[in-house]
Scaffold this motif. Structure first.
Motif, mmCIF file in Angstrom:
data_model
loop_
_atom_site.group_PDB
_atom_site.id
_atom_site.type_symbol
_atom_site.label_atom_id
_atom_site.label_comp_id
_atom_site.label_asym_id
_atom_site.label_seq_id
_atom_site.Cartn_x
_atom_site.Cartn_y
_atom_site.Cartn_z
ATOM 1 N N LEU A 135 0.845 -1.191 0.000
ATOM 2 C CA LEU A 135 0.000 0.000 0.000
ATOM 3 C C LEU A 135 0.881 1.241 0.000
ATOM 4 C CD1 LEU A 135 -2.714 1.559 0.419
ATOM 5 C CD2 LEU A 135 -2.308 1.321 2.876
ATOM 6 N N GLY A 136 0.678 2.110 -0.978
ATOM 7 C CA GLY A 136 1.388 3.381 -1.031
ATOM 8 C C GLY A 136 0.456 4.517 -0.660
ATOM 9 N N ILE A 137 0.867 5.340 0.289
ATOM 10 C CA ILE A 137 0.049 6.458 0.755
ATOM 11 C C ILE A 137 0.630 7.746 0.190
ATOM 12 C CG2 ILE A 137 -0.831 7.687 2.770
ATOM 13 C CD1 ILE A 137 -0.482 5.081 4.357
ATOM 14 N N HIS A 138 -0.150 8.420 -0.652
ATOM 15 C CA HIS A 138 0.317 9.646 -1.307
ATOM 16 C C HIS A 138 -0.097 10.840 -0.453
ATOM 17 C CE1 HIS A 138 1.056 11.665 -5.478
ATOM 18 N NE2 HIS A 138 1.666 12.287 -4.496
ATOM 19 N N ALA A 139 0.772 11.228 0.456
ATOM 20 C CA ALA A 139 0.662 12.303 1.453
ATOM 21 C C ALA A 139 0.373 11.705 2.821
ATOM 22 C CB ALA A 139 -0.387 13.349 1.112
ATOM 23 N N PHE A 140 1.255 12.013 3.770
ATOM 24 C CA PHE A 140 1.211 11.377 5.083
ATOM 25 C C PHE A 140 0.779 12.379 6.154
ATOM 26 C CE2 PHE A 140 3.137 8.795 8.604
ATOM 27 C CZ PHE A 140 2.447 7.634 8.340
ATOM 28 N N SER A 159 4.080 1.974 2.553
ATOM 29 C CA SER A 159 5.069 3.026 2.292
ATOM 30 C C SER A 159 4.325 4.322 2.014
ATOM 31 C CB SER A 159 5.972 2.654 1.114
ATOM 32 O OG SER A 159 5.201 2.449 -0.058
ATOM 33 N N ALA A 160 5.029 5.445 2.097
ATOM 34 C CA ALA A 160 4.368 6.735 1.908
ATOM 35 C C ALA A 160 5.326 7.744 1.307
ATOM 36 C CB ALA A 160 3.828 7.260 3.235
ATOM 37 N N LEU A 161 4.724 8.685 0.573
ATOM 38 C CA LEU A 161 5.465 9.800 -0.014
ATOM 39 C C LEU A 161 4.891 11.095 0.524
ATOM 40 C CD1 LEU A 161 7.380 11.061 -2.240
ATOM 41 C CD2 LEU A 161 5.373 11.040 -3.735
ATOM 42 N N TYR A 185 4.126 4.790 -7.061
ATOM 43 C CA TYR A 185 3.145 4.122 -7.910
ATOM 44 C C TYR A 185 3.667 2.793 -8.458
ATOM 45 C CZ TYR A 185 -0.035 8.032 -7.602
ATOM 46 O OH TYR A 185 -0.914 8.976 -7.117
ATOM 47 N N ALA A 186 4.940 2.751 -8.804
ATOM 48 C CA ALA A 186 5.502 1.538 -9.412
ATOM 49 C C ALA A 186 5.629 0.387 -8.418
ATOM 50 C CB ALA A 186 6.870 1.848 -10.012
ATOM 51 N N ASP A 187 5.791 0.700 -7.142
ATOM 52 C CA ASP A 187 6.099 -0.329 -6.151
ATOM 53 C C ASP A 187 4.921 -0.736 -5.286
ATOM 54 O OD1 ASP A 187 8.669 -0.182 -7.112
ATOM 55 O OD2 ASP A 187 9.396 1.126 -5.505
ATOM 56 N N ASN A 188 3.718 -0.204 -5.561
ATOM 57 C CA ASN A 188 2.595 -0.501 -4.687
ATOM 58 C C ASN A 188 1.368 -0.974 -5.455
ATOM 59 O OD1 ASN A 188 3.327 0.277 -1.784
ATOM 60 N ND2 ASN A 188 4.088 2.014 -2.978
ATOM 61 N N LYS A 189 0.820 -2.082 -5.004
ATOM 62 C CA LYS A 189 -0.367 -2.679 -5.621
ATOM 63 C C LYS A 189 -1.582 -1.759 -5.460
ATOM 64 C CE LYS A 189 -2.209 -6.823 -7.031
ATOM 65 N NZ LYS A 189 -1.631 -7.839 -7.906
ATOM 66 N N ILE A 190 -1.643 -1.109 -4.300
ATOM 67 C CA ILE A 190 -2.728 -0.182 -4.011
ATOM 68 C C ILE A 190 -2.118 1.163 -3.638
ATOM 69 C CG2 ILE A 190 -4.691 0.316 -2.485
ATOM 70 C CD1 ILE A 190 -5.014 -2.709 -2.114
ATOM 71 N N VAL A 191 -2.633 2.232 -4.219
ATOM 72 C CA VAL A 191 -2.195 3.584 -3.877
ATOM 73 C C VAL A 191 -3.408 4.373 -3.412
ATOM 74 C CG1 VAL A 191 -1.231 5.748 -4.734
ATOM 75 C CG2 VAL A 191 -0.239 3.574 -5.474
ATOM 76 N N SER A 192 -3.263 5.037 -2.266
ATOM 77 C CA SER A 192 -4.342 5.833 -1.699
ATOM 78 C C SER A 192 -3.946 7.307 -1.708
ATOM 79 C CB SER A 192 -4.631 5.379 -0.267
ATOM 80 O OG SER A 192 -5.771 6.022 0.263
ATOM 81 N N ILE A 220 -7.049 4.548 -5.243
ATOM 82 C CA ILE A 220 -8.162 4.994 -4.407
ATOM 83 C C ILE A 220 -8.022 6.489 -4.167
ATOM 84 C CG2 ILE A 220 -9.334 4.724 -2.186
ATOM 85 C CD1 ILE A 220 -8.021 1.938 -2.009
ATOM 86 N N ASN A 221 -9.095 7.238 -4.435
ATOM 87 C CA ASN A 221 -9.057 8.687 -4.253
ATOM 88 C C ASN A 221 -10.158 9.135 -3.302
ATOM 89 O OD1 ASN A 221 -8.716 11.433 -4.425
ATOM 90 N ND2 ASN A 221 -9.373 11.623 -6.554
ATOM 91 N N THR A 222 -9.764 9.493 -2.082
ATOM 92 C CA THR A 222 -10.688 10.120 -1.136
ATOM 93 C C THR A 222 -10.231 11.541 -0.839
ATOM 94 O OG1 THR A 222 -9.466 9.162 0.729
ATOM 95 C CG2 THR A 222 -11.388 7.942 -0.062
ATOM 96 N N ALA A 223 -9.429 12.098 -1.754
ATOM 97 C CA ALA A 223 -8.886 13.444 -1.569
ATOM 98 C C ALA A 223 -9.742 14.459 -2.326
ATOM 99 C CB ALA A 223 -7.432 13.483 -2.013
ATOM 100 N N ARG A 224 -9.290 14.860 -3.503
ATOM 101 C CA ARG A 224 -10.003 15.842 -4.315
ATOM 102 C C ARG A 224 -10.014 15.366 -5.766
ATOM 103 N NH1 ARG A 224 -11.685 17.444 -0.220
ATOM 104 N NH2 ARG A 224 -11.595 19.527 0.701
ATOM 105 N N LYS A 225 -11.103 15.586 -6.464
ATOM 106 C CA LYS A 225 -11.164 15.142 -7.855
ATOM 107 C C LYS A 225 -10.185 15.924 -8.716
ATOM 108 C CE LYS A 225 -14.844 18.151 -9.665
ATOM 109 N NZ LYS A 225 -16.142 18.178 -10.376
#
Length: 306
Positions: A135-140, A159-161, A185-192, A220-225
């Protein structure tokens, strides 16, 4: 002092009661404008208020300038792109958000969407499990940290960026720091996704990043469109028939995506990340307390237009 709560989508009744209690204890007058039908109603209600609490309601320059006494606007929630910060700053008006109050609600929704996606929308076919998936988290930030906490319970590798978060903070949470968006993105099956909509992030997630994801990837996008390049998303889904996109922020091209890609995409009817009774109550009461603290004591801890 007069405090206006203006909500097209009202707070829960118990939240309003909590806000009223805070205002009564401070000796402030509380005004309610719920389920209003036009901007004119909002402009009229702003006439002589000192403070404003909103949810996702649009607070543009016209609204701000309609209130001659306005001193503070609090967005009950984390995102604040519905408030014109430049117009508020020009008037010397403080704008705050209530970070963290909705975080767990959004994080739990991430996993509701994740499980649905990996189980193929519960369509009767064989899916997969989240355990031991990456799971990659885009913004921690607050939401991302709650996502990491829950992911650990699922047994995921996280992991997170986030260039604004020290590596040590991630490491303490058992999360691997990542230093390039391509690697995330390349290393994670799921990115949130949990990035805000800024000049730097709008349309920043598109074909090039999405197609880097491993086979069977889920975004998965629960941020902003606005952070999604919608044309690039369509191109990525076309190019990679194994990828899925699920969100609680319906894109402008939702109908096209659904028609073309079927159950590989899913969008909630409206933004639902904070749509829990607990988050609703927490954010509303936090907003009320921040207003009192600002007006009585000058405290602006959560100011976003410094």
């Amino acid at each position: 002092m007069k405090v206006l709560v203006a909500t097209e989508k009202p707070f829960a009744a118990v939240a309003v009661e909590g806000i009223r209690k805070v205002m009564d204890e401070a000796g402030y007058e509380l005004l309610l404008l719920e389920k209003y039908q036009s901007k004119e109603q909002l402009l009229e209600a702003m006439a002589d208020v000192d403070a404003l609490i909103v949810r996702s309601d649009k607070v543009d320059a016209e609204v701000i300038n309609a209130a001659g006494n306005l001193k503070i606007v609090v967005r009950a929630g984390a995102g604040y792109d519905n408030v014109d910060l430049q117009a508020a700053t020009a008037r010397g008006i403080c704008v705050e958000n209530t970070p963290g109050q909705n975080s767990n609600a959004v994080a739990e929704l991430v996993f509701g969407l994740a499980v649905m996606a990996v189980r193929n929308g519960y369509n009767g076919t064989s899916g997969s499990e989240l355990k031991e998936k990456t799971l990659g988290i885009h913004a921690f930030g607050q939401v991302g940290r709650n996502v990491a906490r829950i992911a650990k319970g699922f047994g995921m590798e996280v992991s997170a960026l986030d260039p604004f978060c020290p590596d040590e903070v991630m490491a303490e949470a058992g999360v691997k720091p990542v230093h390039s968006v391509e690697s995330l993105y390349a290393d994670n099956k799921i990115v949130s996704l949990h990035i805000p909509a800024t000049d730097a992030t709008r349309r920043s997630v598109g074909r090039d990043l999405i197609t880097l994801m491993p086979k069977g990837g889920v975004l998965i996008n629960t941020a902003r469109k606005e952070v999604i390049d919608e044309e690039g998303l369509a191109q990525a889904l076309e190019q990679r028939p194994d990828i899925k996109y699920v969100a609680d922020v319906k894109p402008d091209n939702a109908d096209e995506l659904t028609a073309r890609f079927g159950d590989r995409v899913f969008f909630t009817p409206k933004k639902m990340g904070a749509q829990t009774s607990e988050a609703n109550i927490n954010a509303g009461i936090a907003a009320a307390r921040q207003i009192v603290d600002f007006l009585n004591n000058g405290v602006d801890t959560f100011r976003v237009n410094k």
